[in-house]
Design an enzyme around this catalytic site. Structure first.
Site, PDB file in Angstrom:
ATOM      1  N   VAL A  36       0.748  -1.201   0.042  1.00 15.48           N
ATOM      2  CA  VAL A  36       0.035  -0.063  -0.091  1.00 15.48           C
ATOM      3  C   VAL A  36       0.915   1.239  -0.043  1.00 15.48           C
ATOM      4  CG1 VAL A  36      -2.001   1.222   1.196  1.00 15.48           C
ATOM      5  CG2 VAL A  36      -1.984  -1.101   1.124  1.00 15.48           C
ATOM      6  N   ASP A  42      10.638  -5.357   8.510  1.00 12.91           N
ATOM      7  CA  ASP A  42       9.448  -5.190   9.717  1.00 12.91           C
ATOM      8  C   ASP A  42       9.330  -6.468  10.236  1.00 12.91           C
ATOM      9  OD1 ASP A  42       7.661  -2.852  10.224  1.00 12.91           O
ATOM     10  OD2 ASP A  42       6.340  -4.912  10.173  1.00 12.91           O
ATOM     11  N   ALA A  94       4.636   4.134   2.911  1.00 15.50           N
ATOM     12  CA  ALA A  94       3.987   2.873   2.009  1.00 15.50           C
ATOM     13  C   ALA A  94       4.187   1.644   3.174  1.00 15.50           C
ATOM     14  CB  ALA A  94       4.803   2.725   0.852  1.00 15.50           C
ATOM     15  N   LYS A  95       3.698   0.709   2.921  1.00 16.11           N
ATOM     16  CA  LYS A  95       3.644  -0.605   3.845  1.00 16.11           C
ATOM     17  C   LYS A  95       3.419  -1.559   3.148  1.00 16.11           C
ATOM     18  CE  LYS A  95       4.973  -1.369   8.280  1.00 16.11           C
ATOM     19  NZ  LYS A  95       6.073  -0.554   8.984  1.00 16.11           N
ATOM     20  N   GLY A  96       3.697  -2.851   3.773  1.00 18.78           N
ATOM     21  CA  GLY A  96       3.186  -3.853   2.885  1.00 18.78           C
ATOM     22  C   GLY A  96       3.586  -5.449   3.465  1.00 18.78           C
TER      23      GLY A  96
END
Ligand code: NAD
Length: 416
Positions: free
Chosen positions: A54, A140, A99-101
């Protein structure tokens, strides 16, 4: 989680008096990518996983945020965390969006070869939307330097040699000195600044930690070296306490060997959940989200909470802390040391020029101090808590950049 992160955003948007339309624009993700990953397992059977990326906002630069490998990874979680990254990068003023995912897999059930294969399949699917000037992933939960190395290698097959496509890489593979300790060091620096306002130093305080992984263990070691007394540490299996202060160096060695602090002979054992309400001046949640809730907020005995973890405090608990006069240093400020040194890593990759550890530490200290004082000044100016102030600062920076770039032409009459 998404709704909760929006509560903090709206509190700050109220202070700024920004319109419903601009709020909607600033909250909406720029791009949501969901891909099916079908790979072959070691047993020859097909494995199916979903990968998510995202990308929330790119007004202030390429988007930046971690990749998480966990069964709970989904669009909602990735969107909430991508949102937080936008505000976090703005608070520390590094030139990125958010952003992250991740991949909804259980890495404990996968071999290294299977993880490598799944990671490379994911990179193949998202390679056209990531890159050093587009979106730069980082480690992460359950991803690490090794996984970042695989991503760099796979991406470089498409785009040519591109170390700047990910950060948190191994040092021997274009990673940066000081990245591993960066988040813990940043946590210490913001706490030092908050204590200085109370005419105190780390030598005057006792601290309790939930979580003793990368962030918790580095923060504890660095703080203990400056004289803080670490009186309790709890992790997923148990807790250990010593009112005279734990021997943190010895605890780190124990935890490395046993993968938990449980059983450490230098203190008394306790039920790990009790660490959140331990008698200590400072509480540092450095494990999971949503651990401080309306059910335990009234029992917290610390006077300062430093949010090393992402989103450890629910809005209800946050309101209770405010009413009880407990100072909360919010996640988007407190744990931003990691993304700050990620920025230094990316800058080194782009320049093909290495920085020494001393330079990393000096620059990190400057960034974190400046961010703390910018937030504290904003809190004073608007008479709000540090979390609201951090969001106010971030929304202003992101909003101004977006409007100046005319990112949203249909609403460029809006202003901040
Ligand atoms: P990690 O996996 O290295 O360590 C996590 C720690 O949490 C371990 O000690 C584990 O035992 C503990 N834990 C897990 N479940 C628990 C439970 N139910 N009760 C108590 N303890 C539990 O992770 P990390 O990299 O140290 O990250 C910790 C937090 O900090 C996460 O919220 C992460 O999103 C956040 N964060 C990390 C970074 C970074 O650079 N690593 C940067 C910003 C934010």
């Amino acid at each position: 989680m998404l709704e909760e992160s929006h509560v903090y955003f709206h509190n700050a948007a109220d202070v700024l008096g920004i319109s419903a339309k601009l709020r909607e624009i600033l909250l909406a993700p720029f791009r949501v990518v969901k891909v099916a990953l079908v790979t072959e397992g070691d047993d020859g059977k097909l494995q199916h996983h979903q990968g998510y990326r995202v990308q929330h906002n790119r007004a202030r630069g390429p988007m930046k945020g971690g990749l998480r490998y966990h069964p709970t990874v989904d669009e909602d979680e990735a969107t909430a965390l991508a949102n937080l990254m936008t505000w976090k990068t703005a608070v520390v003023n590094v030139p990125y969006g958010g952003a992250k995912g991740g991949i909804n897999c259980d890495p404990t059930q996968l071999s290294e070869r299977e993880l490598d294969t799944i990671t490379r399949a994911f990179v193949g699917q998202i390679q056209n939307v990531i890159g050093p000037t587009l979106d730069i992933p980082a480690p992460d939960v359950n991803t690490n330097a090794k996984v970042m190395g695989w991503i760099m290698d796979e991406y470089s097959k498409f785009a040519g040699f591109s170390p700047g496509v990910v950060t948190g890489k191994p040092i021997h593979l274009f990673g940066s000195e000081g990245r591993e300790e960066a988040t813990g060091r940043g946590v210490m620096i913001v706490l030092q600044e908050a204590l200085a306002e109370q005419k105190k130093t780390l030598a005057d305080i006792t601290v309790a930690f939930q979580g003793f992984g990368n962030v918790g263990s580095f923060a504890a070691q660095l703080m203990a070296a400056e004289g803080a007394k670490v009186v309790a540490v709890g992790d997923h299996l148990g807790g250990v306490a010593n009112a005279d202060g734990l021997d943190v160096e010895a605890l780190v060695l124990w935890a490395r060997q046993h993968r938990t602090v449980k059983g450490f002979p230098g203190g008394d054992a306790f039920d790990s959940q009790d660490v959140l309400t331990w008698q200590a001046d400072v509480l540092i949640p450095a494990a999971l989200g949503d651990v401080l809730t309306k059910d335990n907020a009234n029992d917290v005995r610390a006077k300062i909470i430093v949010e090393a973890a992402n989103a450890p405090t629910t809005p209800e608990a946050d309101a209770i802390f405010k009413q009880r006069g407990i100072l909360v240093i919010p996640d988007i400020l407190a744990n931003a040391g990691g993304v700050t040194v990620s920025y230094f890593e990316w800058a080194q990759n782009i320049q093909q020029f290495r920085w020494e550890l001393d330079r990393i530490r000096t620059e990190l200290t400057q960034y974190m101090r400046k961010a703390y004082h910018s937030v504290a000044e904003m809190a004073q100016k608007h008479d709000v808590d540090l979390r609201t102030a951090a969001f106010v600062l971030a929304i202003q920076r992101v909003g101004q950049a977006a409007l100046s770039r005319r990112c949203y032409t249909e609403v460029n009459h809006l202003s901040l």
